[in-house]
Motif scaffolding. Structure first.
Motif, mmCIF file in Angstrom:
data_model
loop_
_atom_site.group_PDB
_atom_site.id
_atom_site.type_symbol
_atom_site.label_atom_id
_atom_site.label_comp_id
_atom_site.label_asym_id
_atom_site.label_seq_id
_atom_site.Cartn_x
_atom_site.Cartn_y
_atom_site.Cartn_z
ATOM 1 N N GLY A 49 6.550 -2.768 8.355
ATOM 2 C CA GLY A 49 5.653 -3.049 8.106
ATOM 3 C C GLY A 49 5.262 -2.359 6.836
ATOM 4 N N ILE A 50 3.787 -2.374 6.781
ATOM 5 C CA ILE A 50 2.255 -0.929 5.926
ATOM 6 C C ILE A 50 3.311 0.388 5.780
ATOM 7 N N SER A 51 3.703 0.251 7.108
ATOM 8 C CA SER A 51 3.860 2.009 7.237
ATOM 9 C C SER A 51 5.157 2.558 6.752
ATOM 10 N N GLY A 52 5.800 1.401 6.284
ATOM 11 C CA GLY A 52 7.250 1.308 5.504
ATOM 12 C C GLY A 52 6.601 1.327 4.328
ATOM 13 N N ILE A 53 5.747 0.640 3.536
ATOM 14 C CA ILE A 53 5.404 0.245 2.500
ATOM 15 C C ILE A 53 4.772 2.113 2.288
ATOM 16 N N ILE A 54 4.203 2.777 3.011
ATOM 17 C CA ILE A 54 3.385 3.450 2.030
ATOM 18 C C ILE A 54 3.999 4.027 2.387
ATOM 19 N N GLU A 55 5.579 4.528 3.645
ATOM 20 C CA GLU A 55 5.905 6.122 3.268
ATOM 21 C C GLU A 55 7.077 5.486 1.414
ATOM 22 N N ARG A 56 6.996 4.524 1.748
ATOM 23 C CA ARG A 56 8.140 3.947 0.397
ATOM 24 C C ARG A 56 7.403 4.687 -0.712
ATOM 25 N N ALA A 57 6.213 4.240 -0.575
ATOM 26 C CA ALA A 57 5.364 4.459 -2.111
ATOM 27 C C ALA A 57 5.452 6.035 -2.398
ATOM 28 N N THR A 58 4.705 6.622 -1.479
ATOM 29 C CA THR A 58 4.941 8.361 -1.532
ATOM 30 C C THR A 58 6.139 8.946 -1.928
ATOM 31 N N THR A 59 7.555 8.121 -1.534
ATOM 32 C CA THR A 59 8.593 8.254 -2.336
ATOM 33 C C THR A 59 8.564 8.677 -3.533
ATOM 34 N N LEU A 60 8.498 7.685 -3.684
ATOM 35 C CA LEU A 60 8.279 7.194 -5.714
ATOM 36 C C LEU A 60 7.324 7.681 -5.859
ATOM 37 N N MET A 61 5.894 8.142 -5.336
ATOM 38 C CA MET A 61 5.004 9.112 -6.216
ATOM 39 C C MET A 61 6.113 10.563 -6.106
ATOM 40 N N ASP A 62 6.111 10.908 -5.069
ATOM 41 C CA ASP A 62 6.686 12.467 -5.318
ATOM 42 C C ASP A 62 8.311 12.574 -6.473
ATOM 43 N N SER A 63 8.698 11.051 -6.749
ATOM 44 C CA SER A 63 9.607 11.199 -7.793
ATOM 45 C C SER A 63 9.507 10.638 -9.059
ATOM 46 N N GLY A 64 8.075 10.784 -9.335
ATOM 47 C CA GLY A 64 7.093 11.079 -10.479
ATOM 48 C C GLY A 64 7.161 8.997 -10.762
ATOM 49 N N ASP A 65 7.615 8.362 -10.225
ATOM 50 C CA ASP A 65 7.750 6.612 -10.811
ATOM 51 C C ASP A 65 6.368 6.158 -10.275
ATOM 52 N N GLU A 88 -5.685 4.385 2.826
ATOM 53 C CA GLU A 88 -4.314 5.063 2.897
ATOM 54 C C GLU A 88 -3.694 4.633 1.304
ATOM 55 N N VAL A 89 -3.789 2.793 1.778
ATOM 56 C CA VAL A 89 -3.466 2.342 0.049
ATOM 57 C C VAL A 89 -4.576 2.844 -0.898
ATOM 58 N N LEU A 90 -5.727 2.884 -0.756
ATOM 59 C CA LEU A 90 -6.601 3.104 -1.663
ATOM 60 C C LEU A 90 -6.522 4.823 -2.042
ATOM 61 N N TYR A 91 -6.618 5.142 -1.267
ATOM 62 C CA TYR A 91 -6.468 7.019 -1.699
ATOM 63 C C TYR A 91 -5.093 7.076 -2.268
ATOM 64 N N LEU A 92 -4.154 6.227 -2.083
ATOM 65 C CA LEU A 92 -2.606 7.016 -2.819
ATOM 66 C C LEU A 92 -2.632 5.948 -4.282
ATOM 67 N N LEU A 93 -3.537 4.538 -4.570
ATOM 68 C CA LEU A 93 -3.315 3.719 -5.689
ATOM 69 C C LEU A 93 -3.721 4.982 -6.753
ATOM 70 N N GLY A 94 -5.598 4.684 -6.941
ATOM 71 C CA GLY A 94 -6.182 6.333 -7.181
ATOM 72 C C GLY A 94 -5.421 6.599 -8.097
ATOM 73 N N ARG A 95 -4.984 7.773 -6.524
ATOM 74 C CA ARG A 95 -4.121 8.797 -6.849
ATOM 75 C C ARG A 95 -2.828 8.650 -8.456
ATOM 76 N N CYS A 96 -1.980 6.764 -7.764
ATOM 77 C CA CYS A 96 -0.861 6.833 -9.247
ATOM 78 C C CYS A 96 -2.690 6.439 -10.626
ATOM 79 N N ASN A 97 -3.629 5.592 -10.384
ATOM 80 C CA ASN A 97 -3.929 5.393 -11.869
ATOM 81 C C ASN A 97 -4.327 6.759 -12.170
ATOM 82 N N ILE A 98 -4.714 7.483 -11.899
ATOM 83 C CA ILE A 98 -4.819 8.773 -12.725
ATOM 84 C C ILE A 98 -3.586 9.411 -13.341
ATOM 85 N N ALA A 99 -2.896 9.511 -12.754
ATOM 86 C CA ALA A 99 -1.397 10.363 -13.459
ATOM 87 C C ALA A 99 -0.602 9.259 -14.420
ATOM 88 N N LEU A 100 -1.213 7.875 -14.864
ATOM 89 C CA LEU A 100 -0.528 6.711 -15.116
ATOM 90 C C LEU A 100 -1.893 6.426 -16.320
#
Length: 548
Positions: A49-65, A88-100
């Motif tokens: 569920g949401i835990s797996g999605i957040i874990e996958r998103a964190t892995t993608l961010m760590d790899s620069g994707d 957590e979703v909003l926090y990670l999405l905000g960090r992704c937008n800054i990186a982009l």
């Protein structure tokens, strides 16, 4: 010898176009962008569920994707209204937008995070620095846009919503009818005021459209105008004005979110003279000059917002006498302090009073002197030990200001003999028992929730002299203010049940009169307490993620 070769050559030649077409089709399919995943498809890909999605998103961010990570987080928020781990979703999405390189979307993410979770600094220590980066990026973009838009030209003072030839004139203590005549002569367009138009104006107009000039002259004095074919009619927008049917037009307006009957209570009273409400079709019918209709739509848009959705979780637990007696001794009010586990009764013996718990410590995840309490785990442990009975654990979603009612119980019908001895008749009476929980949430501006709570717990405890049931009713009514996601507890609903048990020696105890000598009667008094835990959650609208 040549014929088999020719036949084979013809077969090969006939299949070549088919193979090419199939290859081209497969190539097109492979290049087509896949549609967004549905919720059930996401669950099949991410079984956690949401835990797996957040874990996958964190892995993608760590790899620069960051692109795929942002798409995954955004699609998660767009699926359905939710609250669980949305911070957590909003926090990670905000960090992704800054990186982009999109500080505007990043700022929206962090603003939404603050809006729904105002006390998140403890979970995200670096949030302030990320917010600062987003604000600096937004400021730089605004500065750049300002330089691009600075062409050195004077801004236009004309209103694009108005039409007509440009007019210029100067009026000083001029009769308004004379001013309208001057404009009519200048533009060669008939402007006809009705008998109610009177007053004086002082105004300078330079190269403005005719309709804007009419608005500048008429609006301060409460008059309106309307263009009919090739002339303008001017008058007072009141129903008793003979020219009102000429000034007004009728239009039906449907609110997007509000009930039509609630709109007149929220807009200025001035518009109530022009609108009628059709509750069956949820429509507002307004008859007024076009300028008033336009202003009415602006006022309606300012108040017609989607109501905040609130998910309410409730846990109703009934504790027996044994659990109440062991409240300060054996009840595992478990918690943690650092890496150490503890029991509340051992560290804080003065907290063994139930009422103190309910007023001070009945909050899941609350902090006190570095210790974190989790009452839900303690109640579940009691239920496993059969020292408590979970009567209900419902969830219900309601809107801001709307009552949510939960009833879990049973109904029984009893016959009653009524009337006189000569004309008696039997009626059926319904007696409902169980749990009734009514909650009305009011959402504040800082994600705080004021809740009106009414709780009633009723049970049949026995029968009376006429075999009618005797019911025990425990109820409480209160108003509390809590934060989003915080748990409150309501207790003290104690009832006392008296039970008599007759023990006797077989055969001898059944002898009339003498049988009482061969048995005994024991009386047991059992006290039970009902505890209710309530946790409200603000649901985030999926449309909020469309601009993130």
């Amino acid at each position: 010898m040549i014929r088999p070769y020719n036949r084979f050559y013809k077969i090969i030649r006939s299949w070549v176009p088919v193979c090419c077409a199939l290859s081209l089709g497969l190539l097109i399919l492979s290049c087509t962008q896949s549609p967004p995943l549905l919720p059930q498809e996401m669950e099949s890909i991410y079984p956690d569920g949401i835990s797996g999605i957040i874990e996958r998103a964190t892995t993608l961010m760590d790899s620069g994707d960051y692109v795929d990570a942002a798409d995954l987080l955004r699609s998660t928020g767009q699926q359905e209204p939710s609250y669980y781990r949305m911070d957590e979703v909003l926090y990670l999405l905000g960090r992704c937008n800054i990186a982009l390189g999109d500080p505007v979307k990043a700022a929206r993410c962090f603003n939404l995070l603050r809006q729904y979770f105002p006390r998140v600094e403890a979970n995200y220590p670096l949030l302030a620095s990320w917010e600062s980066s987003a604000e600096q990026g937004v400021a730089a973009l605004k500065k750049l846009q300002g330089q691009e838009n600075d062409s050195g030209e004077e801004p236009s003072m004309t209103d694009s919503n108005h039409s007509g030839p440009l007019v210029s004139n100067s009026f000083y203590e001029t009769d308004i009818r004379q001013a309208l005549m001057d404009l009519s002569a200048q533009t060669e367009i008939a402007i006809i005021p009705d008998a109610m138009v009177r007053g004086y104006i002082t105004l300078d107009i330079i190269d403005v459209p005719l309709e804007q000039a009419l608005s500048l002259i008429l609006s301060p004095m409460g008059y309106s105008y309307r263009k009919i074919e090739n002339y303008y009619i001017v008058g007072a927008p009141v129903a008793d004005n003979p020219s009102f049917p000429l000034l007004a037009q009728t239009e039906a307006v449907k609110p997007k979110h509000l009930p039509a009957a609630e709109v007149p209570k929220l807009i200025p009273d001035y518009y109530n003279n022009f609108i009628k409400v059709n509750e069956k079709t949820n429509t507002l019918v307004i008859s007024a000059p076009p300028a008033i209709i336009d202003r009415f739509k602006e006022e309606l848009a300012a108040v017609d917002h989607p109501p905040q959705q609130v998910l309410i979780e409730a846990l109703v637990v009934e504790m027996g006498d044994e659990a109440r007696r062991s409240l300060g001794l054996e009840w595992d009010w478990s918690g943690t302090k650092g890496n150490d586990a503890f029991k509340l009764s051992k560290l804080l013996p003065s907290y063994s009073d139930t009422s103190f718990f309910l007023s001070e410590m009945f909050r899941t995840g609350d902090h006190h002197q570095g210790m974190v309490f989790d009452l839900r785990l303690a109640l579940q442990a009691l239920a496993i030990k059969d020292q408590a009975n979970i009567r209900a654990n419902p969830r219900i979603t309601t809107s801001d200001g709307q009552e949510a009612a939960i009833r879990i119980g049973k109904e029984a019908y009893y016959s009653l003999l009524q009337g006189s001895s000569a004309y008696s008749y039997v009626t059926l009476e319904k007696i409902a028992t169980g749990i009734m929980l009514m909650i009305t949430p009011y959402v504040g501006s800082e994600a705080n929730i004021t809740a009106d709570i009414v709780i009633e717990v009723s049970d049949v405890t026995g029968s009376g002299a006429t075999d009618l049931p005797v019911t025990s009713v425990r109820s409480v009514e209160t108003r509390v203010q809590i934060d989003n996601g915080q748990t409150i507890g309501i207790g003290g609903l104690v009832s006392e049940n008296k039970r008599e048990t007759r023990n006797r020696i077989p055969f001898l105890g059944d002898i009339p009169i003498l049988g009482y000598l061969f048995g005994n009667t024991t009386t047991e008094i059992e006290k039970t307490e009902v505890v209710v835990l309530i946790t409200p959650h603000l649901l985030i609208d999926p449309s909020e993620f469309d601009q993130l």
